[in-house]
Structure formats: C-alpha cells, structure tokens
Design a protein around this motif. Structure first.
Motif, PDB file in Angstrom:
ATOM      1  N   SER A 122     -13.316  -3.440   3.738  1.00  0.00           N
ATOM      2  CA  SER A 122     -12.270  -4.431   3.485  1.00  0.00           C
ATOM      3  C   SER A 122     -12.547  -5.263   2.236  1.00  0.00           C
ATOM      4  N   ALA A 168     -11.973  -2.886  -0.738  1.00  0.00           N
ATOM      5  CA  ALA A 168     -10.564  -2.486  -0.858  1.00  0.00           C
ATOM      6  C   ALA A 168      -9.734  -3.652  -1.396  1.00  0.00           C
ATOM      7  N   LYS A 169     -10.062  -4.844  -0.940  1.00  0.00           N
ATOM      8  CA  LYS A 169      -9.343  -6.047  -1.395  1.00  0.00           C
ATOM      9  C   LYS A 169      -9.536  -6.241  -2.898  1.00  0.00           C
ATOM     10  N   ALA A 208      -7.704  -3.555  -4.829  1.00  0.00           N
ATOM     11  CA  ALA A 208      -6.253  -3.774  -4.822  1.00  0.00           C
ATOM     12  C   ALA A 208      -5.882  -4.822  -5.873  1.00  0.00           C
ATOM     13  N   TYR A 230      -2.899  -4.495  -0.482  1.00  0.00           N
ATOM     14  CA  TYR A 230      -4.024  -4.108   0.381  1.00  0.00           C
ATOM     15  C   TYR A 230      -3.595  -4.192   1.842  1.00  0.00           C
ATOM     16  N   ASP A 242      -5.184  -3.824   5.693  1.00  0.00           N
ATOM     17  CA  ASP A 242      -6.330  -3.672   6.589  1.00  0.00           C
ATOM     18  C   ASP A 242      -5.784  -3.188   7.933  1.00  0.00           C
ATOM     19  N   ILE A 297      -3.460   0.257  -1.006  1.00  0.00           N
ATOM     20  CA  ILE A 297      -4.813   0.675  -0.627  1.00  0.00           C
ATOM     21  C   ILE A 297      -4.936   0.336   0.848  1.00  0.00           C
ATOM     22  N   ASP A 323      -7.215   0.561   4.375  1.00  0.00           N
ATOM     23  CA  ASP A 323      -8.516   0.927   4.923  1.00  0.00           C
ATOM     24  C   ASP A 323      -8.468   1.023   6.438  1.00  0.00           C
TER      25      ASP A 323
END
Ligand code: DC
Length: 225
Positions: free
Chosen positions: A17, A20-21, A24, A31, A33, A126, A128
């Motif tokens: 996370s 990915a954040k 993004a 993003y 989650d 994106i 995750d």
C-alpha cells in the motif's frame, strides 16, 4: 482511450500500500487498496457479532452492506460502510482476522468484484491486493508481485500498528500475520498467488526509497505512460 492499470499483489507487510500510493502519486493514477474493502465487510461481521468463517451467516449479511469508496482531494481512499466513514476503524488489528476470514467466502468475493472492476474502467489505476493480477484485472497492463521475507514483513506490520497507537506484541503480530498469509494462500477462492506474467519484486532489506526506485524501474521498463 483505454485506461491503464497496474496490479500489485503480495502478502501482508510487503509494502504494497505504501509503495502503490507513492507510485500512483508519481504517475497521476488513482490508487485503490482492495484490502480495505474486505476489511469493511469484516468490520460489519464484527459489529454484528458474526463469526467471519461462518459462510452462511456472512453471506446473509451481504444484503445489508452498502460499501462506497471515495477518493478525497488528497487522492486518498476513504471507506464508507452504510454511510459511515470507517477508514480508521478497519485498521484495528482485530479486523485483519475478520477480513481474512470473510475473504475466503466466494459470495463475498463475487459481491466485491464489480466495485473493484468499475473503478478500473473509469480511471488509470493502481490496485493492490491478493488476486488483482489473477482475478480482478487479469488484463492489467502491468502486474507486480511484491514480497519480502517474513521477519521483514512482520517488523513493518508491527511498526505500522505502533504508529497507529495500537498496543501489540511483536511475536503476536508475527504469528497472526503468518497464519493469515497461510489462510490467504490456501483458500480455494482466488488465493494469494503470483500471476504467471507478474514481475517479482522482493523488498527484503530495502529502504522505502530503494523499493520505490525498483518499482519505478519496473514501470519504466514495462509500461508506456
Ligand atoms: O491488504 P490487507 O491486509 O488490508 O487485506 C486484508 C485481508 O483481505 C487479507 O488478509 C486478505 C483479504 N484480501 C483478499 O482476499 N483479496 C484482496 N484483493 C485484498 C485483500
């Protein structure tokens, strides 16, 4: 024009996370989650006193659950459960077990699939989770499987909980995390596994900056944005 999507899967504590954040933000993607959605269903089971592994009882709850995902000005995701913001509450350590329990139930996974896919049809994204590259977005433009050895992952998870002000023991966090990963990997419905065409990134021993650089390298090599 089609929207681009990046799928990031892997076990807990691999840094999905956080990375990915950041990614993004860097790419100007949205993003998402997906663990937060399972946590929201888990929280509802918890609030209603329902055993998260009781397939029938959890399935019966689904008709009463309204889930909304909002993205604020800051680009951060907030979760609404029947109109109430539960973004912070779903991070309680206890809710991890509930999320993992309900996530093994096929009806729960089917219930959450459209919410996840819909956002990918409307944004560069994106996402995750555990099954993004294998089930949710099998056509993703780029798939990354992010992992790290279990000590490193447990350490990250422990520090994250401490930062949130929760009182936890390292050993408890470690053993709960391992149990949860084992369940996520062994369940029949969309288990945690690396998609064949996913690129493996191991973050063991890396600083956040190093892991981020590695992800950027993968993006530059494999995605035209
Ligand atoms: O990423 P997380 O720890 O917040 O996820 C909580 C639980 O939700 C995790 O134990 C497994 C489940 N999950 C899942 O089954 N599929 C996803 N795509 C994301 C999470």
């Amino acid at each position: 024009m089609g929207y681009k999507s990046i799928a990031i899967d892997g076990p807990s504590g691999a840094g999905k996370s956080t990375l990915a954040k950041l990614l993004a933000e860097k790419l100007g993607f949205l993003y998402m989650d997906t663990g937060a959605i399972y946590r929201t269903v888990g929280l509802y089971a918890f609030q209603r006193g329902v055993d998260p592994t009781d397939e029938q009882a959890v399935t019966a709850l689904l008709k009463d659950i309204g889930i909304e995902i909002c993205h604020g000005e800051d680009g951060l995701q907030r979760m609404l459960l029947n109109g109430t913001d539960v973004t912070e509450e779903i991070r309680q350590n206890e809710i991890s077990r509930y999320a993992s329990g309900v996530s093994a139930i096929p009806e729960v996974r089917a219930f959450l699939l459209d919410i996840q896919r819909k956002l990918a049809q409307e944004h560069h994204i994106i996402m995750d989770g555990r099954d993004i590259g294998t089930v949710v977005l099998p056509q993703a433009d780029l798939k990354i499987f992010l992992t790290a050895d279990c000590e490193a992952r447990a350490r990250r998870r422990y520090e994250e909980l401490l930062q949130r002000g929760q009182t936890v023991e390292f050993e408890t966090v470690r053993s709960e995390m391992l149990q949860r990963d084992e369940k996520d990997e062994k369940r029949a419905a969309a288990p945690l596994c690396k998609a064949e065409d996913a690129i493996l990134a191991d973050t063991t021993g890396n600083s956040l900056e190093e892991s981020f650089e590695r992800l950027l390298e993968i993006v530059r090599e494999h995605l035209t944005v």
